[in-house]
Scaffold this motif. Structure first.
Motif, PDB file in Angstrom:
ATOM      1  N   ALA A  70      57.587  14.645  21.637  1.00  0.00           N
ATOM      2  CA  ALA A  70      56.374  13.513  22.158  1.00  0.00           C
ATOM      3  C   ALA A  70      54.987  14.678  22.677  1.00  0.00           C
ATOM      4  CB  ALA A  70      56.479  13.437  23.877  1.00  0.00           C
ATOM      5  N   TYR A  71      53.641  14.275  22.439  1.00  0.00           N
ATOM      6  CA  TYR A  71      52.949  15.218  22.664  1.00  0.00           C
ATOM      7  C   TYR A  71      51.866  13.916  23.864  1.00  0.00           C
ATOM      8  CZ  TYR A  71      48.072  17.048  22.572  1.00  0.00           C
ATOM      9  OH  TYR A  71      46.631  16.968  23.021  1.00  0.00           O
ATOM     10  N   VAL A  72      52.161  15.171  25.080  1.00  0.00           N
ATOM     11  CA  VAL A  72      51.403  14.014  26.064  1.00  0.00           C
ATOM     12  C   VAL A  72      50.426  14.959  26.826  1.00  0.00           C
ATOM     13  CG1 VAL A  72      51.803  13.356  28.600  1.00  0.00           C
ATOM     14  CG2 VAL A  72      53.243  13.011  26.475  1.00  0.00           C
ATOM     15  N   TYR A  73      48.996  14.791  26.330  1.00  0.00           N
ATOM     16  CA  TYR A  73      47.601  15.172  27.183  1.00  0.00           C
ATOM     17  C   TYR A  73      46.911  13.956  28.596  1.00  0.00           C
ATOM     18  CZ  TYR A  73      44.362  12.498  24.153  1.00  0.00           C
ATOM     19  OH  TYR A  73      44.325  11.072  23.920  1.00  0.00           O
ATOM     20  N   VAL A  74      46.292  15.034  29.135  1.00  0.00           N
ATOM     21  CA  VAL A  74      45.591  14.335  30.551  1.00  0.00           C
ATOM     22  C   VAL A  74      44.355  13.599  29.523  1.00  0.00           C
ATOM     23  CG1 VAL A  74      44.940  14.588  32.525  1.00  0.00           C
ATOM     24  CG2 VAL A  74      46.870  15.109  31.641  1.00  0.00           C
ATOM     25  N   CYS A  75      43.052  12.856  29.958  1.00  0.00           N
ATOM     26  CA  CYS A  75      42.073  12.124  29.129  1.00  0.00           C
ATOM     27  C   CYS A  75      41.492  11.798  30.486  1.00  0.00           C
ATOM     28  CB  CYS A  75      42.784  10.939  28.223  1.00  0.00           C
ATOM     29  SG  CYS A  75      40.783  10.302  27.837  1.00  0.00           S
ATOM     30  N   TYR A  76      39.924  12.248  30.301  1.00  0.00           N
ATOM     31  CA  TYR A  76      39.456  12.074  31.224  1.00  0.00           C
ATOM     32  C   TYR A  76      39.853  12.747  32.914  1.00  0.00           C
ATOM     33  CZ  TYR A  76      36.750   9.366  27.758  1.00  0.00           C
ATOM     34  OH  TYR A  76      35.900   9.255  27.034  1.00  0.00           O
ATOM     35  N   MET A  81      48.185  10.160  28.298  1.00  0.00           N
ATOM     36  CA  MET A  81      48.473   9.542  27.092  1.00  0.00           C
ATOM     37  C   MET A  81      49.475  10.503  26.445  1.00  0.00           C
ATOM     38  SD  MET A  81      45.376   8.177  27.071  1.00  0.00           S
ATOM     39  CE  MET A  81      44.293   8.344  25.593  1.00  0.00           C
ATOM     40  N   LEU A  82      50.254   9.264  26.019  1.00  0.00           N
ATOM     41  CA  LEU A  82      51.437   9.289  24.458  1.00  0.00           C
ATOM     42  C   LEU A  82      51.066   9.151  23.351  1.00  0.00           C
ATOM     43  CD1 LEU A  82      54.555   9.553  24.924  1.00  0.00           C
ATOM     44  CD2 LEU A  82      54.568   7.310  25.221  1.00  0.00           C
ATOM     45  N   ASN A  83      52.014  10.156  23.153  1.00  0.00           N
ATOM     46  CA  ASN A  83      51.271  10.465  21.476  1.00  0.00           C
ATOM     47  C   ASN A  83      53.301  11.163  20.714  1.00  0.00           C
ATOM     48  OD1 ASN A  83      48.735  10.960  20.602  1.00  0.00           O
ATOM     49  ND2 ASN A  83      48.927  11.494  22.043  1.00  0.00           N
ATOM     50  N   PRO A 126      46.226   2.885  26.726  1.00  0.00           N
ATOM     51  CA  PRO A 126      47.583   4.165  26.529  1.00  0.00           C
ATOM     52  C   PRO A 126      47.946   4.941  28.484  1.00  0.00           C
ATOM     53  CG  PRO A 126      45.501   4.789  25.683  1.00  0.00           C
ATOM     54  CD  PRO A 126      45.018   3.445  26.018  1.00  0.00           C
ATOM     55  N   GLY A 127      46.912   4.470  28.673  1.00  0.00           N
ATOM     56  CA  GLY A 127      46.379   5.334  30.696  1.00  0.00           C
ATOM     57  C   GLY A 127      47.737   4.707  30.764  1.00  0.00           C
ATOM     58  N   LYS A 128      47.886   2.879  31.208  1.00  0.00           N
ATOM     59  CA  LYS A 128      48.790   1.937  31.591  1.00  0.00           C
ATOM     60  C   LYS A 128      50.247   2.583  31.237  1.00  0.00           C
ATOM     61  CE  LYS A 128      45.134  -1.772  32.361  1.00  0.00           C
ATOM     62  NZ  LYS A 128      45.073  -2.846  32.029  1.00  0.00           N
ATOM     63  N   PRO A 164      40.022  -0.532  12.765  1.00  0.00           N
ATOM     64  CA  PRO A 164      40.046   0.721  13.580  1.00  0.00           C
ATOM     65  C   PRO A 164      39.892   1.261  14.553  1.00  0.00           C
ATOM     66  CG  PRO A 164      37.940  -1.032  14.503  1.00  0.00           C
ATOM     67  CD  PRO A 164      39.190  -0.884  13.347  1.00  0.00           C
ATOM     68  N   ARG A 165      39.851   2.443  15.193  1.00  0.00           N
ATOM     69  CA  ARG A 165      40.804   3.253  16.491  1.00  0.00           C
ATOM     70  C   ARG A 165      39.675   3.311  17.461  1.00  0.00           C
ATOM     71  NH1 ARG A 165      42.301   8.917  13.509  1.00  0.00           N
ATOM     72  NH2 ARG A 165      40.477   8.650  12.742  1.00  0.00           N
ATOM     73  N   VAL A 166      40.060   3.383  18.417  1.00  0.00           N
ATOM     74  CA  VAL A 166      39.113   3.199  19.797  1.00  0.00           C
ATOM     75  C   VAL A 166      39.048   4.718  20.476  1.00  0.00           C
ATOM     76  CG1 VAL A 166      39.136   2.806  22.210  1.00  0.00           C
ATOM     77  CG2 VAL A 166      39.947   0.808  19.703  1.00  0.00           C
ATOM     78  N   GLY A 167      37.648   4.715  20.694  1.00  0.00           N
ATOM     79  CA  GLY A 167      37.106   5.942  21.337  1.00  0.00           C
ATOM     80  C   GLY A 167      37.085   7.260  20.400  1.00  0.00           C
ATOM     81  N   ILE A 168      36.733   7.185  19.830  1.00  0.00           N
ATOM     82  CA  ILE A 168      36.249   8.303  18.671  1.00  0.00           C
ATOM     83  C   ILE A 168      35.022   8.252  18.629  1.00  0.00           C
ATOM     84  CG2 ILE A 168      38.762   8.409  18.832  1.00  0.00           C
ATOM     85  CD1 ILE A 168      38.207   7.794  15.580  1.00  0.00           C
TER      86      ILE A 168
END
Length: 212
Positions: A70-76, A81-83, A126-128, A164-168
């Motif tokens: 897993a790669y988890v990071y905090v956004c905003y 966010m789970l990857n 993804p946040g949810k 397409p992807r979102v938020g980039i």
DNA sequence: TGAGCGATTAAA
DNA sequence: TTAATCGCTCAT
């Protein structure tokens, strides 16, 4: 009972293929089970939307490691966010889980002001997903193919949508427009559905099955 | 040591 | 359309 946890080899493929094949698979953690309905692929660091584009940092270290973690990071500052790390060790690729349907368990998601939105059955965003699983950065680097903690079980969908992807918006136009987002065409738990179109020739490309 | 900025979300 | 919110990155 049959162990349906996805093996590490499932993740050791191109992020685009893994992102597509993760649709319908089930995330399980601490009594909560979520069926994946939307994913996004972040490929090699040449992808200008990839967190690895500036090289290895303490935060993205798991992304540079072996697949199936897993790669988890905090956004905003507030969203976990789970990857799921893909490709070969050292590639710097992963798949972001963008939406899920709750299969089992009570997913308590709290609003920004502390209000409990209680048992949301639909996790579009993804946040949810991170909130429903109770994730934080302590889960970053966790081995998904081992039993215990966060697990990912097999699953599949009949029809797939791509777009397409979102938020980039900060990424290069070619990367912004790349069709790296996938969704379950039969689910209503999908973000920005109008930007997605049916993926033709979706055949089983799962090459992770061990012989014998 | 500090400024700037997000792979977002909810509320207006 | 915009505020909330803070860890991470990179530039002093």
């Amino acid at each position: 009972m049959l162990d349906t946890i996805l093996p590490q080899s499932f993740y050791a493929r191109d992020a685009l293929v893994v992102a597509r094949d993760l649709l319908g698979c089930v995330l399980v953690r601490d009594g909560v089970a979520l069926r994946i309905t939307e994913t996004e692929a972040y490929r090699h660091p040449d992808d200008s939307a990839n967190h690895c584009r500036f090289g290895r940092t303490p935060r993205n270290a798991p992304m540079w490691g072996a697949p199936g973690h897993a790669y988890v990071y905090v956004c905003y500052g507030l969203h976990a966010m789970l990857n799921l790390v893909t490709d070969a060790d050292g590639e710097g690729a992963a798949v972001l889980i963008r939406a899920c349907e709750i299969v089992d368990g009570h997913a308590i998601v709290r609003g920004r002001r502390g209000g409990v939105r209680d048992e949301v059955a639909l996790l579009a965003g993804p946040g949810k997903v991170g909130a429903a699983l109770g994730l934080d950065t302590r889960s970053s680097g966790h081995a998904l193919f081992e039993r215990g903690g966060l697990e990912v079980h097999e699953g599949r969908v009949e029809h797939v949508l791509v777009g397409p992807r979102v938020g980039i918006d900060y990424a290069r136009p070619s990367d912004r427009e790349a069709p790296y987002r996938f969704a379950d065409a039969r689910s209503r738990v999908v973000t920005r559905r109008r930007t997605l179109t049916p993926l033709v020739r979706y055949a089983s490309t799962r090459g992770h099955t061990e012989p014998g």
